[in-house]
Design an enzyme around this catalytic site. Structure first.
Site, short mmCIF file in Angstrom:
data_model
loop_
_atom_site.label_atom_id
_atom_site.label_comp_id
_atom_site.label_asym_id
_atom_site.label_seq_id
_atom_site.Cartn_x
_atom_site.Cartn_y
_atom_site.Cartn_z
N LYS A 38 0.84 -1.20 0.00
CA LYS A 38 0.00 0.00 0.00
C LYS A 38 0.87 1.25 0.00
CE LYS A 38 -0.45 0.06 5.05
NZ LYS A 38 -1.39 0.10 6.19
N ARG A 136 -9.97 0.59 15.51
CA ARG A 136 -9.95 1.39 14.29
C ARG A 136 -11.13 0.95 13.43
NH1 ARG A 136 -4.31 1.53 11.12
NH2 ARG A 136 -4.86 -0.67 10.81
N HIS A 167 -5.59 -6.88 13.67
CA HIS A 167 -4.36 -6.09 13.59
C HIS A 167 -3.90 -5.73 15.00
CE1 HIS A 167 -1.35 -3.78 11.50
NE2 HIS A 167 -1.63 -2.70 12.21
N ARG A 226 1.52 -10.51 7.47
CA ARG A 226 1.48 -9.34 6.60
C ARG A 226 2.77 -8.54 6.83
NH1 ARG A 226 -3.29 -9.35 9.49
NH2 ARG A 226 -2.64 -7.47 10.63
N TYR A 270 14.02 32.07 3.12
CA TYR A 270 12.81 32.75 3.60
C TYR A 270 12.87 33.02 5.10
CZ TYR A 270 10.63 31.44 -0.87
OH TYR A 270 10.33 31.30 -2.20
N CYS A 317 13.06 25.28 1.21
CA CYS A 317 12.11 25.85 0.24
C CYS A 317 11.33 24.72 -0.44
CB CYS A 317 12.87 26.66 -0.80
SG CYS A 317 14.00 27.90 -0.12
N ASP A 319 11.44 23.69 -3.51
CA ASP A 319 12.21 22.89 -4.47
C ASP A 319 13.70 22.85 -4.16
OD1 ASP A 319 9.77 22.87 -6.10
OD2 ASP A 319 10.30 24.95 -6.52
#
Length: 391
Positions: A38, A136, A167, A226, A270, A317, A319
């Site tokens: 997942k 859950r 679980h 799992r 910044y 930042c 990027d």
């Protein structure tokens, strides 16, 4: 094969194989291996990882939702897939046509799913989720009406019951309280399984162990485990270190795009939260928070350049970010910064990054951005890339 050397993740398929076999060797004879893929295989790439574990011999795959399952099917993977979360009942046909097994976790959802399957005249493969203490999702074994619904569901014409699972909430904890809670959950699970069998139900595959459970509690492995985080070479918790050696599958790199002086008294980035206390040299690195490199590493984190630590200076930042390379004078444009991985004798781990932002290693790999190229390697050679160009 060329790729844009901005920032990228290298996925070592040899390490994946080592992790697979390391866990597999700890399983009881006949216990099946469900690979949890997942969240884009925890950020490692669901298509390539699903193919790899299928080739390694995994028995099942687990995903969060039907979109992930259909994406994996589109890549040609044939393994049974279990959807751990809800799928809207109107997608019953897609579940049946693509051989996707759906988790059923409540009376209301069971009714909706059965009505949809009946109207379409399709037979759905399902597995039943029991809530034994995670609180859950899952049927409540303490409610007679929930048990009655499970018996009724088993007898439904359009439902093919293939397994039952729960679980663990604290299988990664080795303290007395955590171990006691896990044992209580397991005992409750086995009690409910016995009740269901007494009603004539053939349970199918019983499973409750995640990575930590499979490692810490071999007696609880039952018919299947799992395996998620351990498959990717990360520990479920530090307590697991004495039980298994992890081989990290993902490393993260970014290019140096500029090297320049920063004079005493000058601020950088910044908000000007870093002001040079002396004359310095800084390097700009082509990775930012849009790539999953958290903004809260600002003035706290570090990268590796030429095997040495280069501290982050100023704000991260979107990027880009900047590091102090005053003490690494050999740094130049085009060099590669190790964001997570090993450079010479130095190593910077996903756990190190997690500690900087008060989170867990799971989150660090899952949040590596989609625009970050994944390079898949075998025996040190790139065999596939998520983004590349010819030329």
């Amino acid at each position: 094969m060329k790729y844009l050397k901005r920032c990228w993740a290298e996925i070592d398929l040899d390490q994946l194989e080592r992790n697979y076999h390391a866990v597999k060797e700890k399983l009881s004879p006949g216990c099946k291996f469900m690979a949890v893929v997942k969240a884009d295989a925890y950020g490692h790439g669901e298509h390539r990882i699903s193919k790899a574990v299928e080739e390694l011999g995994a028995d099942w795959l687990a995903v969060s939702n039907i979109e992930e399952a259909l994406s994996i099917r589109s890549g040609g993977v044939k393994l049974p897939i279990l959807v751990l979360g809800p799928t809207p009942a109107e997608y019953a046909r897609e579940l049946a046509e693509h051989n996707i097994t759906q988790t059923v976790f409540s009376r209301e959802y069971a009714e909706a799913l059965y009505e949809a399957a009946s109207a379409l005249r399709v037979r759905l493969n399902v597995q039943i989720k029991l809530d034994t203490g995670m609180n859950r999702i899952g049927f409540n074994p303490g409610l007679p009406e929930d048990l009655a619904m499970l018996v009724e569901l088993y007898r439904c014409k359009y439902i093919n019951w293939t397994g039952v699972f729960t679980h663990f909430a604290s299988a990664d904890e080795t303290g007395e309280d955590g171990v006691s809670y896990t044992r209580k959950q397991f005992d409750r699970f086995m009690e409910v399984c016995a009740l269901l069998e007494a009603e004539g139900i053939s349970l199918g595959l019983r499973h409750c162990c995640n990575s930590a459970g499979a490692i810490h509690f071999p007696e609880m492995q039952l018919d299947m485990v799992r395996v998620g985080i351990s498959l990717y070479g990360l520990l479920p918790s530090p307590e697991c270190a004495e039980y298994i050696t992890p081989y990290p599958v993902m490393s993260l790199y970014a290019a140096v795009t500029m090297v320049k002086p920063l004079h005493k008294g000058q601020a950088v980035s910044y908000g000007r939260i870093f002001t040079a206390p002396k004359d310095m040299m800084i390097a700009t690195i082509a990775i930012g928070y849009a790539d999953g490199y958290n903004r809260n590493y600002s003035n706290r984190g570090w990268m590796l350049l030429h095997g040495k630590e280069a501290p982050i200076v100023g704000r991260i930042c979107m990027d880009q970010c900047m590091v102090d390379v005053t003490d690494i004078p050999e740094v130049q444009v085009g060099d590669i910064a190790t964001v997570a991985g090993t450079d010479g004798d130095a190593t910077l781990t996903m756990d190190d990054l997690a500690a900087l932002s008060d989170t867990i290693n799971y989150e660090k790999v899952c949040l590596v951005g989609k625009r970050v190229t994944r390079l898949y390697k075998r025996h040190g050679q790139i065999v596939e890339a998520t983004r590349y160009y010819s030329g």
